[in-house]
Design a protein around this motif. Sequence first.
Motif, PDB file in Angstrom:
ATOM      1  N   ARG A  35      16.765  11.336  71.645  1.00  0.00           N
ATOM      2  CA  ARG A  35      17.266  12.446  72.471  1.00  0.00           C
ATOM      3  C   ARG A  35      18.657  12.873  72.014  1.00  0.00           C
ATOM      4  N   GLN A  36      19.517  11.893  71.701  1.00  0.00           N
ATOM      5  CA  GLN A  36      20.867  12.214  71.221  1.00  0.00           C
ATOM      6  C   GLN A  36      20.810  12.958  69.888  1.00  0.00           C
ATOM      7  N   LEU A  37      19.905  12.544  69.027  1.00  0.00           N
ATOM      8  CA  LEU A  37      19.755  13.210  67.732  1.00  0.00           C
ATOM      9  C   LEU A  37      19.301  14.658  67.916  1.00  0.00           C
ATOM     10  N   LEU A  38      18.360  14.872  68.823  1.00  0.00           N
ATOM     11  CA  LEU A  38      17.904  16.239  69.095  1.00  0.00           C
ATOM     12  C   LEU A  38      19.035  17.100  69.636  1.00  0.00           C
ATOM     13  N   GLU A  39      19.821  16.552  70.558  1.00  0.00           N
ATOM     14  CA  GLU A  39      20.931  17.306  71.146  1.00  0.00           C
ATOM     15  C   GLU A  39      21.988  17.621  70.085  1.00  0.00           C
ATOM     16  N   THR A  40      22.284  16.635  69.247  1.00  0.00           N
ATOM     17  CA  THR A  40      23.266  16.849  68.185  1.00  0.00           C
ATOM     18  C   THR A  40      22.768  17.903  67.198  1.00  0.00           C
ATOM     19  N   SER A  41      21.494  17.854  66.884  1.00  0.00           N
ATOM     20  CA  SER A  41      20.910  18.854  65.975  1.00  0.00           C
ATOM     21  C   SER A  41      20.979  20.244  66.589  1.00  0.00           C
ATOM     22  N   ARG A  42      20.694  20.334  67.871  1.00  0.00           N
ATOM     23  CA  ARG A  42      20.755  21.625  68.559  1.00  0.00           C
ATOM     24  C   ARG A  42      22.179  22.179  68.531  1.00  0.00           C
ATOM     25  N   GLN A  43      23.159  21.318  68.808  1.00  0.00           N
ATOM     26  CA  GLN A  43      24.552  21.756  68.794  1.00  0.00           C
ATOM     27  C   GLN A  43      24.997  22.151  67.392  1.00  0.00           C
ATOM     28  N   ALA A  44      24.535  21.421  66.392  1.00  0.00           N
ATOM     29  CA  ALA A  44      24.877  21.775  65.011  1.00  0.00           C
ATOM     30  C   ALA A  44      24.290  23.139  64.649  1.00  0.00           C
ATOM     31  N   GLY A  45      23.079  23.402  65.098  1.00  0.00           N
ATOM     32  CA  GLY A  45      22.464  24.707  64.855  1.00  0.00           C
ATOM     33  C   GLY A  45      23.241  25.822  65.529  1.00  0.00           C
ATOM     34  N   MET A  46      23.667  25.572  66.762  1.00  0.00           N
ATOM     35  CA  MET A  46      24.456  26.574  67.474  1.00  0.00           C
ATOM     36  C   MET A  46      25.793  26.813  66.769  1.00  0.00           C
ATOM     37  N   ALA A  47      26.414  25.758  66.269  1.00  0.00           N
ATOM     38  CA  ALA A  47      27.681  25.898  65.551  1.00  0.00           C
ATOM     39  C   ALA A  47      27.475  26.701  64.269  1.00  0.00           C
ATOM     40  N   GLU A  48      26.350  26.473  63.602  1.00  0.00           N
ATOM     41  CA  GLU A  48      26.048  27.223  62.371  1.00  0.00           C
ATOM     42  C   GLU A  48      25.902  28.710  62.674  1.00  0.00           C
ATOM     43  N   VAL A  49      25.207  29.033  63.761  1.00  0.00           N
ATOM     44  CA  VAL A  49      25.039  30.440  64.155  1.00  0.00           C
ATOM     45  C   VAL A  49      26.386  31.047  64.527  1.00  0.00           C
ATOM     46  N   ALA A  50      27.186  30.307  65.288  1.00  0.00           N
ATOM     47  CA  ALA A  50      28.498  30.811  65.695  1.00  0.00           C
ATOM     48  C   ALA A  50      29.387  31.064  64.479  1.00  0.00           C
ATOM     49  N   THR A  51      29.338  30.157  63.515  1.00  0.00           N
ATOM     50  CA  THR A  51      30.132  30.339  62.293  1.00  0.00           C
ATOM     51  C   THR A  51      29.705  31.588  61.548  1.00  0.00           C
ATOM     52  N   SER A  52      28.411  31.804  61.463  1.00  0.00           N
ATOM     53  CA  SER A  52      27.897  32.990  60.780  1.00  0.00           C
ATOM     54  C   SER A  52      28.316  34.266  61.498  1.00  0.00           C
ATOM     55  N   VAL A  53      28.206  34.261  62.820  1.00  0.00           N
ATOM     56  CA  VAL A  53      28.588  35.448  63.606  1.00  0.00           C
ATOM     57  C   VAL A  53      30.078  35.729  63.435  1.00  0.00           C
ATOM     58  N   LEU A  54      30.900  34.685  63.534  1.00  0.00           N
ATOM     59  CA  LEU A  54      32.343  34.882  63.380  1.00  0.00           C
ATOM     60  C   LEU A  54      32.688  35.393  61.982  1.00  0.00           C
ATOM     61  N   HIS A  55      31.992  34.897  60.994  1.00  0.00           N
ATOM     62  CA  HIS A  55      32.220  35.372  59.625  1.00  0.00           C
ATOM     63  C   HIS A  55      31.901  36.861  59.525  1.00  0.00           C
ATOM     64  N   ASN A  56      30.763  37.258  60.079  1.00  0.00           N
ATOM     65  CA  ASN A  56      30.365  38.674  60.029  1.00  0.00           C
ATOM     66  C   ASN A  56      31.323  39.557  60.819  1.00  0.00           C
ATOM     67  N   VAL A  57      31.752  39.094  61.985  1.00  0.00           N
ATOM     68  CA  VAL A  57      32.719  39.863  62.780  1.00  0.00           C
ATOM     69  C   VAL A  57      34.031  39.988  62.016  1.00  0.00           C
ATOM     70  N   GLY A  58      34.442  38.897  61.368  1.00  0.00           N
ATOM     71  CA  GLY A  58      35.665  38.942  60.564  1.00  0.00           C
ATOM     72  C   GLY A  58      35.562  39.962  59.443  1.00  0.00           C
ATOM     73  N   ASN A  59      34.397  40.026  58.800  1.00  0.00           N
ATOM     74  CA  ASN A  59      34.199  41.024  57.734  1.00  0.00           C
ATOM     75  C   ASN A  59      34.334  42.441  58.271  1.00  0.00           C
ATOM     76  N   VAL A  60      33.721  42.699  59.417  1.00  0.00           N
ATOM     77  CA  VAL A  60      33.794  44.035  60.019  1.00  0.00           C
ATOM     78  C   VAL A  60      35.231  44.367  60.395  1.00  0.00           C
ATOM     79  N   LEU A  61      35.927  43.414  61.035  1.00  0.00           N
ATOM     80  CA  LEU A  61      37.314  43.666  61.432  1.00  0.00           C
ATOM     81  C   LEU A  61      38.204  43.887  60.210  1.00  0.00           C
ATOM     82  N   ASN A  62      37.941  43.170  59.150  1.00  0.00           N
ATOM     83  CA  ASN A  62      38.716  43.375  57.926  1.00  0.00           C
ATOM     84  C   ASN A  62      38.485  44.783  57.384  1.00  0.00           C
ATOM     85  N   SER A  63      37.237  45.237  57.401  1.00  0.00           N
ATOM     86  CA  SER A  63      36.924  46.592  56.936  1.00  0.00           C
ATOM     87  C   SER A  63      37.619  47.642  57.809  1.00  0.00           C
TER      88      SER A  63
END
Length: 93
Positions: A35-63
């Motif tokens: 259960r802990q492994l599943l929760e950690t995996s879920r949180q890691a996936g969410m962090a990956e999505v958040a990082t991608s979104v922030l990167h894309n927002v940063g690109n737009v703001l830079n433009s």
Amino acid sequence: MPLRNNDGEIIGTVGISKDISALKDAEAKLEQVHRQLLETSRQAGMAEVATSVLHNVGNVLNSVNVSATLVAEQMRDSKAGFVLKSARCCRLT
């Protein structure tokens, strides 16, 4: 198993028991770790999505920042600013 006497009558039972407490404890621990492994995996996936979104927002703001800077420089170097100044100076009151 039934325990029989010489006449074949059941006089008791015979059995073998085994303590499986350690096995059950290990299974519970394995389930908890799973259960802990599943929760950690879920949180890691969410962090990956958040990082991608922030990167894309940063690109737009830079433009947007680059474009706004270019527009500001063009307006500063443009003669259109002098037209507005001239209109204010020559306004009839």
